[in-house]
Design a protein around this motif. Structure first.
Motif, mmCIF file in Angstrom:
data_model
loop_
_atom_site.group_PDB
_atom_site.id
_atom_site.type_symbol
_atom_site.label_atom_id
_atom_site.label_comp_id
_atom_site.label_asym_id
_atom_site.label_seq_id
_atom_site.Cartn_x
_atom_site.Cartn_y
_atom_site.Cartn_z
ATOM 1 N N GLY A 1 0.801 -1.213 0.000
ATOM 2 C CA GLY A 1 0.000 0.000 0.000
ATOM 3 C C GLY A 1 0.834 1.262 0.000
ATOM 4 N N CYS A 2 2.139 1.140 0.227
ATOM 5 C CA CYS A 2 3.013 2.305 0.280
ATOM 6 C C CYS A 2 3.658 2.622 -1.062
ATOM 7 C CB CYS A 2 4.094 2.092 1.325
ATOM 8 S SG CYS A 2 3.441 1.997 2.997
ATOM 9 N N SER A 3 3.238 1.944 -2.100
ATOM 10 C CA SER A 3 3.799 2.221 -3.410
ATOM 11 C C SER A 3 2.677 2.335 -4.429
ATOM 12 C CB SER A 3 4.771 1.113 -3.817
ATOM 13 O OG SER A 3 4.095 -0.108 -3.926
ATOM 14 N N SER A 4 3.009 2.926 -5.545
ATOM 15 C CA SER A 4 2.042 3.052 -6.628
ATOM 16 C C SER A 4 2.756 2.763 -7.945
ATOM 17 C CB SER A 4 1.428 4.450 -6.654
ATOM 18 O OG SER A 4 2.420 5.411 -6.925
ATOM 19 N N ILE A 5 1.973 2.525 -8.967
ATOM 20 C CA ILE A 5 2.541 2.223 -10.277
ATOM 21 C C ILE A 5 2.515 3.479 -11.136
ATOM 22 C CG2 ILE A 5 2.232 0.913 -12.395
ATOM 23 C CD1 ILE A 5 1.169 -1.362 -10.726
ATOM 24 N N GLN A 6 3.674 3.850 -11.642
ATOM 25 C CA GLN A 6 3.793 4.989 -12.542
ATOM 26 C C GLN A 6 3.921 4.446 -13.959
ATOM 27 O OE1 GLN A 6 7.315 7.277 -11.955
ATOM 28 N NE2 GLN A 6 6.689 8.878 -13.363
ATOM 29 N N ARG A 7 3.066 4.883 -14.837
ATOM 30 C CA ARG A 7 3.085 4.437 -16.233
ATOM 31 C C ARG A 7 3.717 5.526 -17.087
ATOM 32 N NH1 ARG A 7 -1.542 0.407 -16.983
ATOM 33 N NH2 ARG A 7 -2.111 -0.041 -14.839
ATOM 34 N N THR A 8 4.731 5.140 -17.842
ATOM 35 C CA THR A 8 5.419 6.091 -18.710
ATOM 36 C C THR A 8 5.394 5.578 -20.151
ATOM 37 O OG1 THR A 8 7.544 5.020 -18.267
ATOM 38 C CG2 THR A 8 6.967 6.901 -16.898
ATOM 39 N N GLN B 1 3.195 1.528 -23.114
ATOM 40 C CA GLN B 1 3.586 2.065 -21.817
ATOM 41 C C GLN B 1 4.340 1.008 -21.034
ATOM 42 O OE1 GLN B 1 -0.098 3.110 -19.909
ATOM 43 N NE2 GLN B 1 -0.071 5.183 -20.712
ATOM 44 N N VAL B 2 5.254 1.473 -20.179
ATOM 45 C CA VAL B 2 5.927 0.583 -19.233
ATOM 46 C C VAL B 2 5.579 1.051 -17.824
ATOM 47 C CG1 VAL B 2 7.809 -0.076 -20.765
ATOM 48 C CG2 VAL B 2 8.052 1.942 -19.347
ATOM 49 N N TRP B 3 5.551 0.112 -16.898
ATOM 50 C CA TRP B 3 5.180 0.415 -15.521
ATOM 51 C C TRP B 3 6.413 0.368 -14.639
ATOM 52 C CZ3 TRP B 3 1.026 -3.969 -14.896
ATOM 53 C CH2 TRP B 3 0.064 -3.845 -15.895
ATOM 54 N N HIS B 4 6.479 1.342 -13.737
ATOM 55 C CA HIS B 4 7.532 1.393 -12.718
ATOM 56 C C HIS B 4 6.847 1.546 -11.371
ATOM 57 C CE1 HIS B 4 10.806 1.978 -15.606
ATOM 58 N NE2 HIS B 4 9.968 2.765 -16.263
#
Length: 107
Positions: A24-31, A85-88
């Motif tokens: 829950g302390c992270s999120s997915i950034q899509r670039t 897109q790639v997810w980080h």
């Protein structure tokens, strides 16, 4: 055989120490996917068709216009020209504060 916490306060302290490692302390950034994107920490991709493909382990590589990664069923081979897109995964301070505050209220 197993020892339990001597007080609820000890259990709460342990839970608060472990809170940052909870998902829950992270999120997915899509670039957007392009030649300059670092693929060593990629956790998934979005294809042109709109389908999402998560990876079982971080990281991917490209060889001969094919993206290679490890999926839940084994090695994935995806055409690089179909990836949009790639997810980080990144640390999210807002979610961390919310999680710790929620756990504190419950305690």
């Amino acid at each position: 055989m197993f020892r339990t916490a001597r007080s609820p306060l000890g259990a709460l302290a342990l839970l608060l120490l472990l809170a940052p490692s909870i998902a829950g302390c992270s999120s997915i950034q899509r670039t957007p996917f392009d030649n300059g994107v670092a693929l060593d920490r990629v956790t998934g991709v979005t294809m042109r068709s709109g389908s999402n493909t998560p990876f079982a382990a971080r990281g991917a590589s490209i060889s001969n216009d094919t993206l290679y990664a490890l999926g839940s069923q084994g090695q994935l081979k995806l055409p690089a020209d179909s990836v949009t897109q790639v997810w980080h995964r990144r640390f999210s301070p807002g979610r961390t504060v919310g999680l710790v505050a929620g756990l504190s209220l419950v305690a």
